[in-house]
Design a protein around this motif. Structure first.
Motif, PDB file in Angstrom:
ATOM      1  N   VAL A   1       0.811  -1.211   0.000  1.00 30.71           N
ATOM      2  CA  VAL A   1       0.000   0.000   0.000  1.00 30.71           C
ATOM      3  C   VAL A   1       0.848   1.266   0.000  1.00 30.71           C
ATOM      4  CG1 VAL A   1      -1.917  -1.217   1.087  1.00 30.71           C
ATOM      5  CG2 VAL A   1      -0.315   0.083   2.509  1.00 30.71           C
ATOM      6  N   GLY A   2       2.124   1.115  -0.215  1.00 31.22           N
ATOM      7  CA  GLY A   2       3.044   2.240  -0.337  1.00 31.22           C
ATOM      8  C   GLY A   2       4.164   1.859  -1.276  1.00 31.22           C
ATOM      9  N   SER A   3       4.971   2.832  -1.617  1.00 28.31           N
ATOM     10  CA  SER A   3       6.093   2.555  -2.504  1.00 28.31           C
ATOM     11  C   SER A   3       7.318   2.070  -1.733  1.00 28.31           C
ATOM     12  CB  SER A   3       6.436   3.787  -3.349  1.00 28.31           C
ATOM     13  OG  SER A   3       6.439   4.955  -2.580  1.00 28.31           O
TER      14      SER A   3
ATOM     15  N   TRP B 271       4.307   2.543   5.882  1.00 25.98           N
ATOM     16  CA  TRP B 271       4.659   2.723   4.475  1.00 25.98           C
ATOM     17  C   TRP B 271       4.838   4.196   4.146  1.00 25.98           C
ATOM     18  CZ3 TRP B 271       4.933  -1.536   1.230  1.00 25.98           C
ATOM     19  CH2 TRP B 271       4.331  -2.715   1.676  1.00 25.98           C
ATOM     20  N   MET B 272       5.603   4.470   3.108  1.00 24.58           N
ATOM     21  CA  MET B 272       5.693   5.811   2.539  1.00 24.58           C
ATOM     22  C   MET B 272       5.362   5.722   1.055  1.00 24.58           C
ATOM     23  SD  MET B 272       8.733   8.690   2.533  1.00 24.58           S
ATOM     24  CE  MET B 272       9.897   7.787   1.543  1.00 24.58           C
TER      25      MET B 272
ATOM     26  N   ARG C 265       2.910   7.754 -10.700  1.00 23.54           N
ATOM     27  CA  ARG C 265       1.745   7.010 -10.234  1.00 23.54           C
ATOM     28  C   ARG C 265       2.187   5.753  -9.514  1.00 23.54           C
ATOM     29  NH1 ARG C 265      -0.434   2.849 -13.030  1.00 23.54           N
ATOM     30  NH2 ARG C 265      -2.498   2.263 -12.355  1.00 23.54           N
ATOM     31  N   ILE C 266       1.528   5.456  -8.395  1.00 25.97           N
ATOM     32  CA  ILE C 266       1.696   4.155  -7.749  1.00 25.97           C
ATOM     33  C   ILE C 266       0.538   3.305  -8.240  1.00 25.97           C
ATOM     34  CG2 ILE C 266       0.503   4.907  -5.625  1.00 25.97           C
ATOM     35  CD1 ILE C 266       2.258   2.883  -4.095  1.00 25.97           C
ATOM     36  N   GLY C 267       0.843   2.093  -8.659  1.00 28.10           N
ATOM     37  CA  GLY C 267      -0.159   1.223  -9.263  1.00 28.10           C
ATOM     38  C   GLY C 267      -1.193   0.716  -8.278  1.00 28.10           C
ATOM     39  N   PHE C 268      -2.080  -0.108  -8.788  1.00 29.01           N
ATOM     40  CA  PHE C 268      -3.170  -0.633  -7.978  1.00 29.01           C
ATOM     41  C   PHE C 268      -2.636  -1.445  -6.812  1.00 29.01           C
ATOM     42  CE2 PHE C 268      -5.492   0.133 -11.936  1.00 29.01           C
ATOM     43  CZ  PHE C 268      -6.579   0.838 -11.423  1.00 29.01           C
TER      44      PHE C 268
ATOM     45  N   MET D  35       2.423   9.150   4.390  1.00 26.56           N
ATOM     46  CA  MET D  35       2.783   8.067   5.302  1.00 26.56           C
ATOM     47  C   MET D  35       1.505   7.296   5.589  1.00 26.56           C
ATOM     48  SD  MET D  35       6.002   8.549   5.824  1.00 26.56           S
ATOM     49  CE  MET D  35       6.310   7.433   7.158  1.00 26.56           C
ATOM     50  N   THR D  36       1.592   5.966   5.574  1.00 26.08           N
ATOM     51  CA  THR D  36       0.449   5.104   5.849  1.00 26.08           C
ATOM     52  C   THR D  36       0.844   4.097   6.916  1.00 26.08           C
ATOM     53  OG1 THR D  36      -0.367   5.319   3.578  1.00 26.08           O
ATOM     54  CG2 THR D  36      -1.167   3.442   4.845  1.00 26.08           C
ATOM     55  N   VAL D  37      -0.008   3.939   7.920  1.00 25.87           N
ATOM     56  CA  VAL D  37       0.226   2.960   8.972  1.00 25.87           C
ATOM     57  C   VAL D  37      -0.940   1.977   8.959  1.00 25.87           C
ATOM     58  CG1 VAL D  37       0.511   2.566  11.453  1.00 25.87           C
ATOM     59  CG2 VAL D  37       1.515   4.612  10.381  1.00 25.87           C
ATOM     60  N   GLU D  38      -0.620   0.686   8.728  1.00 27.02           N
ATOM     61  CA  GLU D  38      -1.615  -0.385   8.737  1.00 27.02           C
ATOM     62  C   GLU D  38      -1.570  -1.110  10.086  1.00 27.02           C
ATOM     63  OE1 GLU D  38      -2.051  -2.480   4.587  1.00 27.02           O
ATOM     64  OE2 GLU D  38       0.045  -2.556   5.257  1.00 27.02           O
ATOM     65  N   PHE D  39      -2.751  -1.542  10.546  1.00 25.16           N
ATOM     66  CA  PHE D  39      -2.862  -2.269  11.807  1.00 25.16           C
ATOM     67  C   PHE D  39      -3.157  -3.737  11.520  1.00 25.16           C
ATOM     68  CE2 PHE D  39      -4.014   2.127  12.617  1.00 25.16           C
ATOM     69  CZ  PHE D  39      -3.097   2.441  13.606  1.00 25.16           C
TER      70      PHE D  39
END
Length: 150
Positions: free
Chosen positions: A37-39, A51-52, A60-63, A125-129
């Motif tokens: 979900v990040g690059s 993730w960043m 573009r970041i893909g699907f 920035m993305t943080v997954e739980f």
């Protein structure tokens, strides 16, 4: 109260046929779900993945597929376009520090991409739980936290 994407004003939303390359990539993701979900995976432990996403203008970041509860924060502002699994194409403007929280019930998910429509880098920035209603998907071989790569 935490804001979600449902609270965010859409600048543009349309449901029209996607370009052939975007549609083909979406079909490939459906057959082989992408959990990245990040690059760049910055950190991972038993509870979280951090993730960043850093996109240059026009990049573009893909699907990718969200199945875990998470939040994202816009490190830089910017304007982006997403193709979403419901067939819509949406555009948003993001403000520095803007944060959104998303949750998914068992079996729920979101698939989308993100393209930088602006004239400067766009960083999130993305943080997954990992203790969400859905189990974490296995990351592809070679995707390791940057801290482990040092």
């Amino acid at each position: 109260m935490a804001l979600t994407m449902l609270d965010k004003a859409v600048e543009k939303k349309e449901k029209s046929q996607w370009p052939a390359d975007i549609a083909a990539e979406f079909e490939r993701e459906a057959k082989n779900p992408n959990p990245c979900v990040g690059s760049m995976l910055l950190s991972e432990n038993e509870r979280t993945r951090v993730w960043m996403i850093k996109l240059a203008p026009g990049e573009r970041i893909g699907f990718h597929r969200h199945v875990l509860d998470y939040f994202w924060t816009a490190v830089s502002g910017g304007r982006g376009r997403q193709h979403v699994h419901d067939g819509t194409t949406v555009e948003y403007t993001y403000q520095v520090g803007e944060t959104r929280h998303e949750t998914y019930g068992a079996g729920e998910f979101k698939v989308h991409d993100l393209e930088n429509l602006g004239d400067r880098d766009m960083i999130f920035m993305t943080v997954e739980f990992k203790d969400s209603a859905n189990k974490p998907m296995t990351l592809p071989a070679g995707v390791k936290p940057q801290s482990a790569a040092a």
